[in-house]
Design an enzyme around this catalytic site. Structure first.
Site, mmCIF file in Angstrom:
data_model
loop_
_atom_site.group_PDB
_atom_site.id
_atom_site.type_symbol
_atom_site.label_atom_id
_atom_site.label_comp_id
_atom_site.label_asym_id
_atom_site.label_seq_id
_atom_site.Cartn_x
_atom_site.Cartn_y
_atom_site.Cartn_z
ATOM 1 N N ASN A 11 74.594 -65.920 -4.336
ATOM 2 C CA ASN A 11 74.655 -67.230 -3.689
ATOM 3 C C ASN A 11 73.641 -67.379 -2.554
ATOM 4 O O ASN A 11 73.912 -68.014 -1.547
ATOM 5 C CB ASN A 11 76.080 -67.528 -3.207
ATOM 6 C CG ASN A 11 76.317 -68.992 -2.816
ATOM 7 O OD1 ASN A 11 77.062 -69.261 -1.893
ATOM 8 N ND2 ASN A 11 75.708 -69.926 -3.502
ATOM 9 N N CYS A 13 69.962 -67.517 -3.708
ATOM 10 C CA CYS A 13 68.718 -67.983 -4.335
ATOM 11 C C CYS A 13 68.956 -69.178 -5.266
ATOM 12 O O CYS A 13 68.669 -70.314 -4.914
ATOM 13 C CB CYS A 13 68.037 -66.854 -5.113
ATOM 14 S SG CYS A 13 67.474 -65.468 -4.106
ATOM 15 N N ARG A 14 69.463 -68.902 -6.450
ATOM 16 C CA ARG A 14 69.555 -69.924 -7.490
ATOM 17 C C ARG A 14 70.649 -70.958 -7.260
ATOM 18 O O ARG A 14 70.408 -72.165 -7.360
ATOM 19 C CB ARG A 14 69.757 -69.266 -8.863
ATOM 20 C CG ARG A 14 68.591 -68.387 -9.274
ATOM 21 C CD ARG A 14 68.913 -67.572 -10.500
ATOM 22 N NE ARG A 14 69.908 -66.542 -10.177
ATOM 23 C CZ ARG A 14 70.458 -65.747 -11.072
ATOM 24 N NH1 ARG A 14 70.161 -65.872 -12.358
ATOM 25 N NH2 ARG A 14 71.327 -64.819 -10.708
ATOM 26 N N ASP A 123 66.493 -64.584 -11.949
ATOM 27 C CA ASP A 123 66.825 -64.396 -10.538
ATOM 28 C C ASP A 123 65.557 -64.135 -9.727
ATOM 29 O O ASP A 123 64.944 -63.075 -9.851
ATOM 30 C CB ASP A 123 67.800 -63.231 -10.398
ATOM 31 C CG ASP A 123 68.423 -63.152 -9.015
ATOM 32 O OD1 ASP A 123 67.891 -63.778 -8.072
ATOM 33 O OD2 ASP A 123 69.458 -62.469 -8.884
#
Length: 160
Positions: A11, A13-14, A123
């Site tokens: 929780n 980066c993407r 990622d």
């Protein structure tokens, strides 16, 4: 109120990128009062941390606010609280399903994008390619919003 939760590994980066992009799309279309959005991570390593600097840099460049984004860990209660739980990749999807049954529709973000062979958002924590992730997240969020608009009969109300 329709509730959407984006999920990735930590929780940072993407999923916070998807949360910010989706929130921005909702605001642009005047739908922010009908759809809420949040994000979470499978693991708790980064709980309380802001998004990764690569995510923040891409969002800033695109003029998308990232205010208030802080990492949190996915909980079993989320599976009943949200209408959509949207994973970034197959590994995240498996992690979500391990938490148990869900009333939410659980899917990968790119499952709704027809013209992609690989339905996993890579990622950038490991690849460093935040630009590629932003392009995929934007495409997936756009398609998800179209899907939600069709499913719930939401009409665009442009902001003045």
């Amino acid at each position: 109120m329709i509730r959407v939760l984006f999920v990735c590994l930590g929780n940072i980066c993407r999923s916070p990128m998807a949360e910010a992009v989706f929130r921005h799309m909702l605001e642009e279309k005047g739908l922010a009062d009908q759809v809420t959005v949040d994000s979470a991570g499978i693991g708790g390593w980064h709980v309380g941390d802001p998004p990764h600097r690569g995510t923040l840099a891409v969002l800033a460049r695109e003029g998308i606010p990232a205010d208030g984004l802080r990492a949190r860990q996915l909980s079993p209660a989320d599976l009943d609280k949200f209408d959509y739980v949207v994973a970034m990749d197959e590994e995240n999807l498996t992690g979500i399903r391990r938490l148990g049954q869900s009333r939410a529709r659980v899917l990968r973000l790119l499952d709704l994008v027809d013209d992609l062979d690989d339905k996993n958002v890579p990622d950038p924590y490991y690849t460093g390619n935040f630009e590629q992730v932003y392009a995929l997240v934007t495409k997936g969020c756009g398609r998800l919003l179209e899907h939600i608009q069709q499913e719930y009969g939401l009409s665009v109300r442009r902001q003045a």
